[in-house]
Scaffold this motif. Structure first.
Motif, PDB file in Angstrom:
ATOM      1  N   CYS A   1       8.890  -9.788   2.359  1.00 39.03           N
ATOM      2  CA  CYS A   1       9.078  -8.331   2.227  1.00 39.03           C
ATOM      3  C   CYS A   1       8.293  -7.775   1.052  1.00 39.03           C
ATOM      4  O   CYS A   1       7.672  -6.702   1.152  1.00 39.03           O
ATOM      5  CB  CYS A   1      10.560  -8.008   2.062  1.00 39.03           C
ATOM      6  N   ILE A   2       8.290  -8.504  -0.074  1.00 40.68           N
ATOM      7  CA  ILE A   2       7.552  -8.048  -1.255  1.00 40.68           C
ATOM      8  C   ILE A   2       6.055  -8.015  -0.978  1.00 40.68           C
ATOM      9  O   ILE A   2       5.334  -7.128  -1.452  1.00 40.68           O
ATOM     10  CB  ILE A   2       7.871  -8.960  -2.461  1.00 40.68           C
ATOM     11  N   ARG A   3       5.583  -8.967  -0.191  1.00 41.96           N
ATOM     12  CA  ARG A   3       4.148  -9.010   0.112  1.00 41.96           C
ATOM     13  C   ARG A   3       3.746  -7.939   1.119  1.00 41.96           C
ATOM     14  O   ARG A   3       2.680  -7.327   1.004  1.00 41.96           O
ATOM     15  CB  ARG A   3       3.773 -10.398   0.664  1.00 41.96           C
TER      16      ARG A   3
ATOM     17  N   GLU B   1       3.453 -10.531  13.376  1.00 38.45           N
ATOM     18  CA  GLU B   1       3.710 -11.442  12.266  1.00 38.45           C
ATOM     19  C   GLU B   1       5.122 -11.244  11.708  1.00 38.45           C
ATOM     20  O   GLU B   1       5.797 -12.223  11.370  1.00 38.45           O
ATOM     21  CB  GLU B   1       2.668 -11.217  11.172  1.00 38.45           C
ATOM     22  N   MET B   2       5.563 -10.007  11.622  1.00 40.37           N
ATOM     23  CA  MET B   2       6.914  -9.744  11.118  1.00 40.37           C
ATOM     24  C   MET B   2       7.970 -10.344  12.036  1.00 40.37           C
ATOM     25  O   MET B   2       8.990 -10.876  11.570  1.00 40.37           O
ATOM     26  CB  MET B   2       7.118  -8.232  10.948  1.00 40.37           C
TER      27      MET B   2
ATOM     28  N   TYR C   1      -5.585  -8.249   3.445  1.00 39.12           N
ATOM     29  CA  TYR C   1      -4.398  -7.513   3.918  1.00 39.12           C
ATOM     30  C   TYR C   1      -4.536  -6.024   3.638  1.00 39.12           C
ATOM     31  O   TYR C   1      -4.314  -5.187   4.516  1.00 39.12           O
ATOM     32  CB  TYR C   1      -3.136  -8.074   3.257  1.00 39.12           C
ATOM     33  N   GLU C   2      -4.902  -5.704   2.407  1.00 38.50           N
ATOM     34  CA  GLU C   2      -5.071  -4.291   2.053  1.00 38.50           C
ATOM     35  C   GLU C   2      -6.223  -3.661   2.843  1.00 38.50           C
ATOM     36  O   GLU C   2      -6.140  -2.488   3.244  1.00 38.50           O
ATOM     37  CB  GLU C   2      -5.328  -4.150   0.553  1.00 38.50           C
TER      38      GLU C   2
ATOM     39  N   MET D   1      -1.360  -4.420  -7.140  1.00 36.80           N
ATOM     40  CA  MET D   1      -0.314  -5.366  -6.788  1.00 36.80           C
ATOM     41  C   MET D   1      -0.326  -6.579  -7.719  1.00 36.80           C
ATOM     42  O   MET D   1       0.716  -7.007  -8.227  1.00 36.80           O
ATOM     43  CB  MET D   1      -0.490  -5.814  -5.336  1.00 36.80           C
ATOM     44  N   VAL D   2      -1.503  -7.125  -7.965  1.00 35.19           N
ATOM     45  CA  VAL D   2      -1.626  -8.289  -8.853  1.00 35.19           C
ATOM     46  C   VAL D   2      -1.186  -7.942 -10.271  1.00 35.19           C
ATOM     47  O   VAL D   2      -0.440  -8.701 -10.917  1.00 35.19           O
ATOM     48  CB  VAL D   2      -3.081  -8.809  -8.858  1.00 35.19           C
TER      49      VAL D   2
END
Length: 584
Positions: free
Chosen positions: A75-77, A146-147, A303-304, A346-347
């Motif tokens: 979820c965080i990702r 994927e989810m 992903y982004e 994010m990082v």
């Protein structure tokens, strides 16, 4: 800690993500040049299945695995960058194009809820219909699959551990291999040439084989690497890896998303190719080189980049500025900037969160900064799109999108009865003003005694009532989201039943581009003994060096369809057996 991270790092993984995302991005930006780029999604799914199994086993061995912890990490990702993109895009739509923003709540809910692929199937939203039914969230169907896989993973992982404990690892591997084969066969079994392929493309049951395939590779990897390294020289392993990457990349240029072979084993074969590349990279030294390549840099923001590519493409398309090298370059620069900025944020905030686990300011800072960056990127998209040059032909494609959206909504409300209904008041007024009403009896006399068949998509379906008024005996075969690739089988079926007329009108092309080969195959299927008219918003049919391009303005589709069917015949090209039409 650093040594543990190094052990968990898989060489070449980021580069494979880079290969995959570049294929997907180029397919959406330049579909005519990269018609097979959609296959990049296959690599993403294989990598996801592989990584989920590997990381879960690693966590289990180190006493860190728990279902709740797994869900939290996923979820965080997934959600922070996803929600920022959704809200920012929805906001820019509400401000600059409110008519598009209306009715997005159901689609947004399906994205957040992880069932967007099912929602798109239910909406009959063709993935390959590039000029109709578009949405800035169209691409999020893959994240939904994927989810769904992540949701069932803890149970599946538990079952695999139990199976291994009570039998053997070989039995567990065999069980997963059976799932891979059944999933791969599922697509071929339910494929129907005359039906839209989006059900197969979006379906969890037809795409999950790639995730299972990634799991299977992770389960056999250690034994296969040991076997290969003992029997093959390193240079040969690396050569096979390079050859696999060349074939995978080459498919981006030659595969077509609506060709039958894709769904009759082609997609499955591509998944196997992706899995073999993954195995070979692990067995050789290519991964070390790939980690130093630009593909690895792209892969780290994959992903982004996937999240932001389609909203940007959609905005440029809405303003009719998504064609040409200048536009393509600007779009990709904005995509990379948005993805890099969101990934960097994010990082950075993950690092700050580790320093201050209980600090709520970190979450607020990430959300506010990310949302600000997203709004700036979208605003730049709108401003830049206004500045880029456009032309009348490109206007047609965008008008086709709007027209087709209107047709879809009307057909959904009216159901099958829409085929017999008269056009709306506004459309009737347009028809009265059009040259159609001025056509004299000589125009109709030219087609008396001929049998006419019209094959088309939602545009023809919406015009069918008016066409029937003018030509009651005309056989109309029209369907929402129909693609050019499907028409060949429809023609063959009508021929076998003796229902294909002497005159054939093809009202196709508003749902996407098609290749020269597809167009020529359709023309040959109809035959040289019939007169052929093609009215479309985009597409070309080539014979040798001669390119025959037919376009019409979809805003006046009803009027133009009637003109075509009432005898405005054009000169036959006897050399190629094609019947060109002027731009009317």
């Amino acid at each position: 800690m650093k040594e543990q991270k190094k052990k968990r790092h898989i060489e070449g993984m980021d580069a494979l993500r880079g290969f995959a995302i570049l294929g997907v991005v180029l397919y959406h930006v330049m579909p005519g040049r990269f018609p097979g780029g959609f296959l990049g999604v296959n690599m993403f799914l294989v990598l996801s299945g592989y990584l989920i199994y590997k990381t879960s086993v690693w966590d289990l061995e180190h006493g860190k695995y728990a279902a709740g912890r797994f869900y939290k990490k996923r979820c965080i990702r997934i959600y922070p960058p996803l929600l920022i993109m959704i809200i920012a895009v929805w906001g820019i739509l509400a401000v600059s194009m409110p008519e598009v923003a209306k009715g997005k709540d159901g689609e947004v809910l399906s994205v957040v809820g992880g069932y967007n692929n099912f929602w798109q199937i239910r909406q009959n939203a063709s993935y390959f219909a590039r000029m109709s039914q578009q949405s800035p969230y169209t691409h999020l169907w893959a994240i939904a699959i994927e989810m769904q896989f992540y949701l069932m993973w803890p149970l599946l992982f538990w079952l695999l551990r139990k199976l291994k404990k009570h039998t053997s690892m070989t039995v567990a591997r065999t069980a997963v291999l059976v799932l891979v084969i059944l999933g791969g066969l599922r697509m071929s079994i339910i494929y129907r040439p005359t039906e839209d392929v989006s059900r197969l493309y979006y379906g969890t049951d037809t795409r999950i084989y790639a995730l299972f395939l990634g799991m299977f590779i992770a389960m056999i990897q250690k034994d296969v690497i040991s076997f290969v390294q003992r029997r093959l020289p390193l240079w040969f392993i690396n050569s096979l890896t390079a050859a696999g990457l060349v074939v995978m990349t080459g498919a981006y240029f030659i595969a077509e998303g609506q060709m039958p072979y894709i769904y009759q084993g082609g997609m499955f074969a591509d998944g196997i190719l992706c899995a073999l590349i993954l195995l070979l990279i692990s067995a050789g030294s290519t991964g070390e080189w790939l980690d130093k390549s630009p593909f690895a840099l792209v892969g780290r923001i994959s992903y982004e980049l996937y999240l932001w590519m389609y909203p940007i493409i959609f905005l440029f398309g809405y303003y009719k500025k998504n064609f040409g090298p200048e536009s393509w370059c600007v779009q990709m620069i904005l995509m990379v900037f948005a993805a890099s900025a969101m990934h960097g944020l994010m990082v950075f905030f993950q690092y700050k969160k580790k320093q201050d686990p209980k600090g709520d300011g970190v979450v607020i800072g990430y959300t506010s900064t990310g949302f600000s960056v997203a709004c700036i990127v979208l605003a730049v998209c709108v401003i830049t799109a206004h500045q880029l040059p456009g032309d009348a032909v490109k206007d047609t494609a965008v008008k086709a999108q709007a027209m087709s959206q209107q047709q879809h909504r009307r057909i959904a409300d009216e159901g099958k009865a829409s085929k017999e209904k008269a056009p709306a008041a506004g459309e009737t007024e347009k028809i009265k003003k059009a040259p159609l009403e001025k056509t004299d009896q000589d125009d109709n006399a030219g087609i008396r005694g001929q049998s006419i068949t019209a094959i088309g998509d939602s545009v023809l379906l919406g015009a069918s009532g008016e066409v029937k008024k003018k030509l009651p005996d005309c056989l109309i075969d029209a369907k929402v989201s129909r693609q050019v690739i499907q028409a060949k089988d429809i023609v063959k079926d009508l021929k076998s039943k003796g229902k294909l007329g002497d005159t054939v009108v093809l009202a196709l092309g508003t749902n996407g581009t098609f290749s020269d080969a597809t167009g020529k195959e359709l023309i040959r299927a109809i035959g040289k003994d019939r007169q052929i008219y093609w009215v479309t918003a985009s597409g070309s049919i080539c014979s040798g060096r001669k390119s025959l391009i037919t376009r019409s303005d979809p805003w006046q589709s009803n009027t133009k369809m009637c003109r075509l069917l009432t005898g405005h015949l054009l000169q036959k090209d006897t050399r190629s057996g094609l019947y060109p039409m002027e731009y009317i």
